[in-house]
Design a protein around this motif. Structure first.
Motif, PDB file in Angstrom:
ATOM      1  N   PRO A   1     -52.084  17.045 -16.625  1.00 41.15           N
ATOM      2  CA  PRO A   1     -51.714  15.676 -16.369  1.00 41.15           C
ATOM      3  C   PRO A   1     -50.714  15.370 -14.919  1.00 41.15           C
ATOM      4  CG  PRO A   1     -50.043  16.489 -18.055  1.00 41.15           C
ATOM      5  CD  PRO A   1     -51.161  17.624 -17.732  1.00 41.15           C
TER       6      PRO A   1
ATOM      7  N   GLN B   1     -47.629  10.506 -13.019  1.00 43.18           N
ATOM      8  CA  GLN B   1     -47.867   9.200 -13.746  1.00 43.18           C
ATOM      9  C   GLN B   1     -48.169   9.419 -15.213  1.00 43.18           C
ATOM     10  OE1 GLN B   1     -49.455  10.092 -10.814  1.00 43.18           O
ATOM     11  NE2 GLN B   1     -48.555   8.733  -9.239  1.00 43.18           N
ATOM     12  N   GLU B   2     -48.951  10.279 -15.695  1.00 42.10           N
ATOM     13  CA  GLU B   2     -49.497  10.596 -16.945  1.00 42.10           C
ATOM     14  C   GLU B   2     -48.186  11.221 -17.739  1.00 42.10           C
ATOM     15  OE1 GLU B   2     -54.374  11.318 -16.602  1.00 42.10           O
ATOM     16  OE2 GLU B   2     -52.725  13.076 -15.951  1.00 42.10           O
TER      17      GLU B   2
ATOM     18  N   LYS C   1     -53.127  13.718 -27.066  1.00 43.23           N
ATOM     19  CA  LYS C   1     -53.265  14.518 -25.803  1.00 43.23           C
ATOM     20  C   LYS C   1     -51.954  15.530 -25.710  1.00 43.23           C
ATOM     21  CE  LYS C   1     -55.358  11.010 -22.871  1.00 43.23           C
ATOM     22  NZ  LYS C   1     -55.115  10.116 -21.795  1.00 43.23           N
TER      23      LYS C   1
END
Length: 627
Positions: A515, A518-519, A553
């Motif tokens: 990721p 930002q993720e 996730k």
């Protein structure tokens, strides 16, 4: 994932004290050395230094038992630093060591400049000494000969004396040896918890002779190593060739008009150097400027230029007519030096009529008769045999010198000649020479493939020990290098190597799918809201349960990204409140998730001693109202 999002948090070097410091710090790999390292830096004031090409942010020192210790950024990461390995601060170690050495030599106030004009941080270091009259340039990054000569001329215009030290990656030392008969080298190697600076003296065709700075002294002409002695005209190597003249006069050079000089019938000179270090190669060739006669002349071409084929016509690029005149040799020898060559197509070659109709270009040049000859039918057979004799001489010389490009060129020419009408005896000679060339090429190819295979094994071994500390960009470069070697290895690319390479390719694929920052921040917000709800219900949960309930996730995150998400989740937690991460537990619910202790460290909260960790965690749960 973009370069900006790549994880560059694992680094082996930093600076101490402040972001702009030039005090380098090297993180030892082993956990045993870690504690000894921190004894020298109890305040743990480490930064991703500006002079390292870094972001200037503070770094954490990470101790591991099952992998290498390293520095890490606090997430989220906004750093674009690309050099993170153990050698990434060598320019600072070298600059500081030379500064101290100059002081010991009585030169006070010598301060390293880590960003000389025209260079980025880490590419070069300048030290001006002797009341500003002398400068020492430490060349760390790779430079072409033209760039190095231009820099040398620029420095010489500013100072009375210019001295060079060449780092491991500079690729310039050979040209300095051509000029002086020796070159001074510099390198760093890991010794305990630091990097030790060594000075080397390099002579042609000899290994570098390394020593410490404490064994060197400063003379009027610069650094004098134990391998050098002072001479009347400067410092000269004790092992310099006896036949080398005391100096070479500057050569006379007349630039030739662009796109006006062509040649054909090139044969490598017997006296031309064949070592890998040779910068240029000498050829004998038939040369013609436009509007002039054809002459047999010597050509000097760069070693990396294409090998000219005997029967083709080429245009010289950047050509100059030069001489070499020595004080004790009044005779002058002329040659044509060029920056490169370009193959001329048949239509364009008509501008050089002496070459386009020349025996070499028309496969009818007797090699022993260098005078211009016509190509009448009566002479055609004899001229073809003359070309054959020249090609066989050339390939025999190339075989003796083990020159792969010239051997391949000779093999191609022999194949073409075998396609013509040759007498039986001469055809047999050509075929035998061709078979010898092909056998030698096959033998060399097998040896090259074996060397590539050995290099591949070394590359994979290096990845196994260093790969975990590499940023994604560097990891990608190293894996591409391994992939190139696997192709070069040919039949010597073994199954075990293929499996190891595939493992690293899979690892890279995982890294590329990690990721972005930002993720990470978005996942941190999701996890924080979820943990706040769980705390309200006076419960604990495992990471797997958190992923199933809050965001699928999370289950696929690498440990480093899992830690980054938990840090983001607790970043806004007031210091007076216990961390939410404490309620994330192992599957047996008897201990917190191992990442919890790293979250404490990353957020600069006190990490309890091993003997009281569990009791401390229980008290944190009680503070959350969980019994």
């Amino acid at each position: 994932m973009s370069v900006d999002d790549e994880d560059t948090r694992k680094v082996q070097t930093a600076v101490a004290g402040r972001a702009g410091s030039d005090d380098p710090v090297f993180m030892p790999f082993d956990a045993e050395d870690f504690d000894r390292f921190l004894e020298h830096y109890p305040e743990r004031s480490f930064y991703c230094g500006i002079l390292l090409g870094g972001c200037g942010k503070r770094l954490s020192a990470k101790r591991y038992v099952d992998k290498k210790c390293h520095f890490a950024h606090h997430p989220p990461v906004h750093c674009k630093r690309t050099a993170n390995s153990e050698s990434s601060a060598d320019h600072l170690y070298i600059g500081k060591a030379l500064q101290l050495w100059f002081a010991q030599q009585g030169q006070r106030g010598v301060n390293p400049s880590y960003r000389p004009s025209g260079h980025l941080v880490g590419e070069a270091v300048d030290l001006v000494h002797s009341a500003g009259r002398h400068v020492l340039r430490v060349q760390m990054s790779r430079r072409s000969k033209a760039e190095w000569e231009a820099a040398d001329t620029e420095l010489a215009g500013l100072r009375e004396h210019v001295e060079w030290l060449f780092g491991p990656d500079s690729m310039v030392a050979n040209w300095q040896m051509e000029r002086l008969g020796y070159a001074l080298r510099v390198q760093c190697r890991t010794v305990g918890t630091t990097r030790s600076v060594e000075i080397g003296t390099q002579f042609p065709n000899k290994p570098v002779e390394w020593t410490t700075l404490s064994e060197c002294r400063l003379s009027e002409r610069g650094i004098t190593t134990p391998s050098l002695t002072e001479m009347h005209r400067g410092v000269r190597g004790e092992f310099q060739r006896a036949d080398r003249p005391p100096y070479s006069a500057a050569p006379v050079a007349f630039p030739l008009a662009a796109k006006t000089v062509a040649f054909t019938g090139a044969v490598r000179a017997v006296e031309s150097p064949v070592s890998a270090a040779a910068a240029r190669i000498i050829y004998h060739a038939d040369v013609q400027p436009i509007g002039s006669a054809v002459v047999r002349a010597q050509l000097s071409l760069p070693a990396d230029a294409p090998v000219p084929e005997y029967l083709r016509v080429y245009l010289l690029q950047g050509a100059v007519l030069s001489s070499l005149a020595l004080p004790d040799k009044p005779d002058v020898k002329w040659l044509i030096s060029a920056d490169g060559i370009r193959l001329i197509e048949k239509a364009a070659a008509a501008m050089w009529q002496g070459l386009s109709s020349h025996p070499a270009a028309s496969k009818s040049k007797p090699p022993k008769d260098r005078a211009i000859a016509t190509t009448t039918p009566a002479r055609h057979a004899a001229d073809v045999l003359g070309v054959l004799a020249a090609v066989i001489d050339q390939t025999s010389l190339a075989l003796d010198q083990e020159d792969m490009d010239s051997v391949r060129q000779g093999a191609r020419e022999l194949e073409r000649l075998l396609g013509t009408e040759l007498p039986r005896t001469d055809a047999l000679r050509a075929r035998q020479e061709l078979q010898e060339c092909e056998a030698w090429i096959a033998e060399r190819r097998d040896a090259d493939e074996q060397r590539a295979s050995e290099s591949l094994t070394s590359c994979l071994d290096w990845l196994d020990t260093e790969g975990d500390c590499l940023a994604v960009q560097e990891l990608r470069r190293r894996i591409r290098e391994a992939e190139d070697l696997s192709e070069e290895a040919g039949d010597h690319f073994w199954l075990e190597q293929e499996e190891r390479l595939e493992q690293w390719q899979a690892r890279l694929a995982v890294e590329l799918n990690r990721p972005s920052r930002q993720e990470i921040r978005a996942l941190g917000s999701i996890v924080r809201r979820a943990l706040e709800l769980v705390v309200q219900s006076k419960q604990v949960l495992s990471w797997e349960q958190l992923a199933e309930w809050a965001e699928p996730k999370l289950a696929a995150l690498l440990p480093e990204d899992k830690l980054a998400v938990l840090v983001e989740a607790d970043r806004e937690t007031p210091e007076s409140r216990p961390l939410l991460s404490a309620i994330v537990v192992e599957s047996n619910r008897q201990r917190p998730d191992p990442a919890y202790w790293d979250v404490l460290f990353e957020l600069e909260r006190e990490v309890p001693h091993e003997t009281v960790k569990r009791r401390n965690w229980r008290s944190v749960l009680q503070a959350h109202g969980i019994v």
